[in-house]
Structures are given as structure tokens and as C-alpha cells.
Design a protein around this motif. Structure first.
Motif, PDB file in Angstrom:
ATOM      1  N   LYS A  21       0.842  -1.199   0.000  1.00 13.42           N
ATOM      2  CA  LYS A  21       0.000   0.000   0.000  1.00 13.42           C
ATOM      3  C   LYS A  21       0.875   1.246   0.000  1.00 13.42           C
ATOM      4  O   LYS A  21       1.980   1.232   0.525  1.00 13.42           O
ATOM      5  CB  LYS A  21      -0.881   0.037   1.254  1.00 13.42           C
ATOM      6  N   LEU A  22       0.369   2.341  -0.580  1.00 13.00           N
ATOM      7  CA  LEU A  22       1.070   3.617  -0.547  1.00 13.00           C
ATOM      8  C   LEU A  22       0.476   4.472   0.565  1.00 13.00           C
ATOM      9  O   LEU A  22      -0.738   4.657   0.632  1.00 13.00           O
ATOM     10  CB  LEU A  22       0.908   4.353  -1.877  1.00 13.00           C
ATOM     11  N   MET A  23       1.341   4.991   1.435  1.00 13.87           N
ATOM     12  CA  MET A  23       0.899   5.833   2.534  1.00 13.87           C
ATOM     13  C   MET A  23       1.417   7.258   2.319  1.00 13.87           C
ATOM     14  O   MET A  23       2.477   7.458   1.735  1.00 13.87           O
ATOM     15  CB  MET A  23       1.431   5.292   3.865  1.00 13.87           C
ATOM     16  N   ARG A  24       0.643   8.220   2.834  1.00 13.43           N
ATOM     17  CA  ARG A  24       1.027   9.629   2.715  1.00 13.43           C
ATOM     18  C   ARG A  24       0.817  10.315   4.055  1.00 13.43           C
ATOM     19  O   ARG A  24       0.060   9.834   4.892  1.00 13.43           O
ATOM     20  CB  ARG A  24       0.184  10.315   1.651  1.00 13.43           C
ATOM     21  N   GLU A  25       1.506  11.437   4.262  1.00 15.88           N
ATOM     22  CA  GLU A  25       1.303  12.242   5.466  1.00 15.88           C
ATOM     23  C   GLU A  25       0.094  13.146   5.248  1.00 15.88           C
ATOM     24  O   GLU A  25      -0.267  13.454   4.117  1.00 15.88           O
ATOM     25  CB  GLU A  25       2.547  13.098   5.740  1.00 15.88           C
ATOM     26  N   GLN A  26      -0.523  13.575   6.348  1.00 15.74           N
ATOM     27  CA  GLN A  26      -1.679  14.446   6.247  1.00 15.74           C
ATOM     28  C   GLN A  26      -1.258  15.914   6.331  1.00 15.74           C
ATOM     29  O   GLN A  26      -0.243  16.238   6.957  1.00 15.74           O
ATOM     30  CB  GLN A  26      -2.674  14.126   7.359  1.00 15.74           C
ATOM     31  N   ALA A  27      -2.043  16.775   5.716  1.00 11.08           N
ATOM     32  CA  ALA A  27      -1.745  18.206   5.684  1.00 11.08           C
ATOM     33  C   ALA A  27      -2.122  18.859   7.019  1.00 11.08           C
ATOM     34  O   ALA A  27      -2.754  18.235   7.868  1.00 11.08           O
ATOM     35  CB  ALA A  27      -2.521  18.859   4.546  1.00 11.08           C
ATOM     36  N   ASN A  28      -1.736  20.104   7.198  1.00 14.16           N
ATOM     37  CA  ASN A  28      -2.069  20.933   8.369  1.00 14.16           C
ATOM     38  C   ASN A  28      -1.342  20.513   9.641  1.00 14.16           C
ATOM     39  O   ASN A  28      -1.847  20.708  10.732  1.00 14.16           O
ATOM     40  CB  ASN A  28      -3.579  20.950   8.628  1.00 14.16           C
ATOM     41  N   ARG A  29      -0.150  19.961   9.520  1.00 12.81           N
ATOM     42  CA  ARG A  29       0.589  19.530  10.699  1.00 12.81           C
ATOM     43  C   ARG A  29       1.973  20.152  10.711  1.00 12.81           C
ATOM     44  O   ARG A  29       2.945  19.559  11.164  1.00 12.81           O
ATOM     45  CB  ARG A  29       0.692  17.996  10.697  1.00 12.81           C
ATOM     46  N   ARG A  30       2.129  21.362  10.203  1.00 12.95           N
ATOM     47  CA  ARG A  30       3.443  21.988  10.111  1.00 12.95           C
ATOM     48  C   ARG A  30       3.616  23.166  11.060  1.00 12.95           C
ATOM     49  O   ARG A  30       4.686  23.342  11.621  1.00 12.95           O
ATOM     50  CB  ARG A  30       3.714  22.452   8.674  1.00 12.95           C
ATOM     51  N   HIS A  31       2.605  24.008  11.187  1.00 17.34           N
ATOM     52  CA  HIS A  31       2.762  25.212  12.009  1.00 17.34           C
ATOM     53  C   HIS A  31       1.388  25.711  12.433  1.00 17.34           C
ATOM     54  O   HIS A  31       0.369  25.108  12.098  1.00 17.34           O
ATOM     55  CB  HIS A  31       3.525  26.302  11.233  1.00 17.34           C
ATOM     56  N   LEU A  32       1.363  26.795  13.199  1.00 19.93           N
ATOM     57  CA  LEU A  32       0.129  27.415  13.706  1.00 19.93           C
ATOM     58  C   LEU A  32      -0.668  26.458  14.596  1.00 19.93           C
ATOM     59  O   LEU A  32      -1.881  26.327  14.463  1.00 19.93           O
ATOM     60  CB  LEU A  32      -0.756  27.903  12.543  1.00 19.93           C
ATOM     61  N   PHE A  33       0.024  25.799  15.528  1.00 19.69           N
ATOM     62  CA  PHE A  33      -0.638  24.820  16.387  1.00 19.69           C
ATOM     63  C   PHE A  33      -1.466  25.465  17.492  1.00 19.69           C
ATOM     64  O   PHE A  33      -2.336  24.814  18.061  1.00 19.69           O
ATOM     65  CB  PHE A  33       0.388  23.875  17.022  1.00 19.69           C
ATOM     66  N   GLU A  34      -1.197  26.729  17.801  1.00 13.89           N
ATOM     67  CA  GLU A  34      -1.940  27.376  18.895  1.00 13.89           C
ATOM     68  C   GLU A  34      -3.434  27.431  18.599  1.00 13.89           C
ATOM     69  O   GLU A  34      -4.245  27.338  19.510  1.00 13.89           O
ATOM     70  CB  GLU A  34      -1.417  28.795  19.126  1.00 13.89           C
ATOM     71  N   GLY A  35      -3.787  27.571  17.345  1.00 16.83           N
ATOM     72  CA  GLY A  35      -5.192  27.681  16.988  1.00 16.83           C
ATOM     73  C   GLY A  35      -5.874  26.358  16.707  1.00 16.83           C
ATOM     74  O   GLY A  35      -7.062  26.334  16.404  1.00 16.83           O
ATOM     75  N   LYS A  36      -5.128  25.267  16.815  1.00 19.58           N
ATOM     76  CA  LYS A  36      -5.697  23.951  16.509  1.00 19.58           C
ATOM     77  C   LYS A  36      -5.799  23.130  17.795  1.00 19.58           C
ATOM     78  O   LYS A  36      -4.865  23.116  18.596  1.00 19.58           O
ATOM     79  CB  LYS A  36      -4.804  23.200  15.512  1.00 19.58           C
ATOM     80  N   PRO A  37      -6.890  22.421  17.986  1.00 21.94           N
ATOM     81  CA  PRO A  37      -7.009  21.571  19.167  1.00 21.94           C
ATOM     82  C   PRO A  37      -5.976  20.435  19.135  1.00 21.94           C
ATOM     83  O   PRO A  37      -5.603  19.954  18.064  1.00 21.94           O
ATOM     84  CB  PRO A  37      -8.416  20.991  19.077  1.00 21.94           C
ATOM     85  N   SER A  38      -5.545  20.014  20.313  1.00 21.24           N
ATOM     86  CA  SER A  38      -4.569  18.919  20.399  1.00 21.24           C
ATOM     87  C   SER A  38      -5.115  17.642  19.786  1.00 21.24           C
ATOM     88  O   SER A  38      -4.373  16.862  19.179  1.00 21.24           O
ATOM     89  CB  SER A  38      -4.201  18.657  21.852  1.00 21.24           C
ATOM     90  N   SER A  39      -6.430  17.432  19.931  1.00 21.31           N
ATOM     91  CA  SER A  39      -7.032  16.226  19.355  1.00 21.31           C
ATOM     92  C   SER A  39      -6.872  16.218  17.836  1.00 21.31           C
ATOM     93  O   SER A  39      -6.636  15.164  17.227  1.00 21.31           O
ATOM     94  CB  SER A  39      -8.508  16.140  19.725  1.00 21.31           C
ATOM     95  N   ARG A  40      -6.969  17.383  17.226  1.00 22.75           N
ATOM     96  CA  ARG A  40      -6.820  17.464  15.771  1.00 22.75           C
ATOM     97  C   ARG A  40      -5.377  17.182  15.353  1.00 22.75           C
ATOM     98  O   ARG A  40      -5.136  16.444  14.390  1.00 22.75           O
ATOM     99  CB  ARG A  40      -7.235  18.852  15.302  1.00 22.75           C
ATOM    100  N   THR A  41      -4.406  17.743  16.083  1.00 19.19           N
ATOM    101  CA  THR A  41      -3.012  17.519  15.709  1.00 19.19           C
ATOM    102  C   THR A  41      -2.615  16.059  15.923  1.00 19.19           C
ATOM    103  O   THR A  41      -1.821  15.508  15.162  1.00 19.19           O
ATOM    104  CB  THR A  41      -2.066  18.454  16.480  1.00 19.19           C
ATOM    105  N   ARG A  42      -3.178  15.421  16.945  1.00 18.85           N
ATOM    106  CA  ARG A  42      -2.898  13.992  17.145  1.00 18.85           C
ATOM    107  C   ARG A  42      -3.493  13.160  16.014  1.00 18.85           C
ATOM    108  O   ARG A  42      -2.870  12.213  15.527  1.00 18.85           O
ATOM    109  CB  ARG A  42      -3.465  13.519  18.484  1.00 18.85           C
ATOM    110  N   ARG A  43      -4.695  13.513  15.595  1.00 19.19           N
ATOM    111  CA  ARG A  43      -5.344  12.780  14.502  1.00 19.19           C
ATOM    112  C   ARG A  43      -4.560  12.947  13.197  1.00 19.19           C
ATOM    113  O   ARG A  43      -4.418  12.002  12.413  1.00 19.19           O
ATOM    114  CB  ARG A  43      -6.773  13.289  14.320  1.00 19.19           C
ATOM    115  N   LEU A  44      -4.017  14.145  12.982  1.00 15.44           N
ATOM    116  CA  LEU A  44      -3.279  14.412  11.751  1.00 15.44           C
ATOM    117  C   LEU A  44      -1.888  13.788  11.758  1.00 15.44           C
ATOM    118  O   LEU A  44      -1.228  13.736  10.722  1.00 15.44           O
ATOM    119  CB  LEU A  44      -3.155  15.924  11.533  1.00 15.44           C
ATOM    120  N   ALA A  45      -1.437  13.315  12.913  1.00 16.28           N
ATOM    121  CA  ALA A  45      -0.087  12.755  13.017  1.00 16.28           C
ATOM    122  C   ALA A  45       0.032  11.413  12.298  1.00 16.28           C
ATOM    123  O   ALA A  45       1.114  11.042  11.855  1.00 16.28           O
ATOM    124  CB  ALA A  45       0.301  12.593  14.477  1.00 16.28           C
TER     125      ALA A  45
END
Length: 64
Positions: A21-45
Motif C-alpha cells: 500500500k502507498l501511505m502519505r502524510e496528512q496536511a495541516n501539521r506543520r505550524h500554527l498549532f496554537e489555533g488547533k485543538p490537540s485532538s486534531r493535531t494527534r489525529r493528523l499525526a
């Protein structure tokens, strides 16, 4: 006939699993974490499989 070259950008973006299978990283996990909930950043990891509509093109770029 010469060998085909692997697309340099594609080999940095995709990983091939043991089952092929081909796997890819998810977008929105590079910067501006203050405005994103921790649950979202964990899901995007986590990595995600490449969508069926993009699979053929991605495999072609990797020479598979």
C-alpha cells in the motif's frame, strides 16, 4: 533502453508498506498549532493511505 527515474518529489512524499500500500502524510501539521485543538493535531499525526483516485498516478511516479 535506459532505466526510468523515480520522481524525486514523490519518493519524499510516499511510503510503501510491506503489503504494497502507498501511505502519505496528512496536511495541516506543520505550524500554527496554537489555533488547533490537540485532538486534531494527534489525529493528523498518523499516515493515511493514498486515495484510490490518486493511486495510479502516485504509483507511476514511483516507478511501480
Amino acid at each position: 533502453m535506459p532505466k526510468n527515474k523515480t520522481h524525486s518529489g514523490a519518493k519524499k512524499r510516499f511510503k510503501v508498506t510491506g503489503s504494497g500500500k502507498l501511505m502519505r502524510e496528512q496536511a495541516n501539521r506543520r505550524h500554527l498549532f496554537e489555533g488547533k485543538p490537540s485532538s486534531r493535531t494527534r489525529r493528523l499525526a498518523s499516515d493515511e493511505p493514498v486515495a484510490d483516485g490518486n493511486l495510479r498516478a502516485a504509483k507511476r511516479l514511483l516507478g511501480r
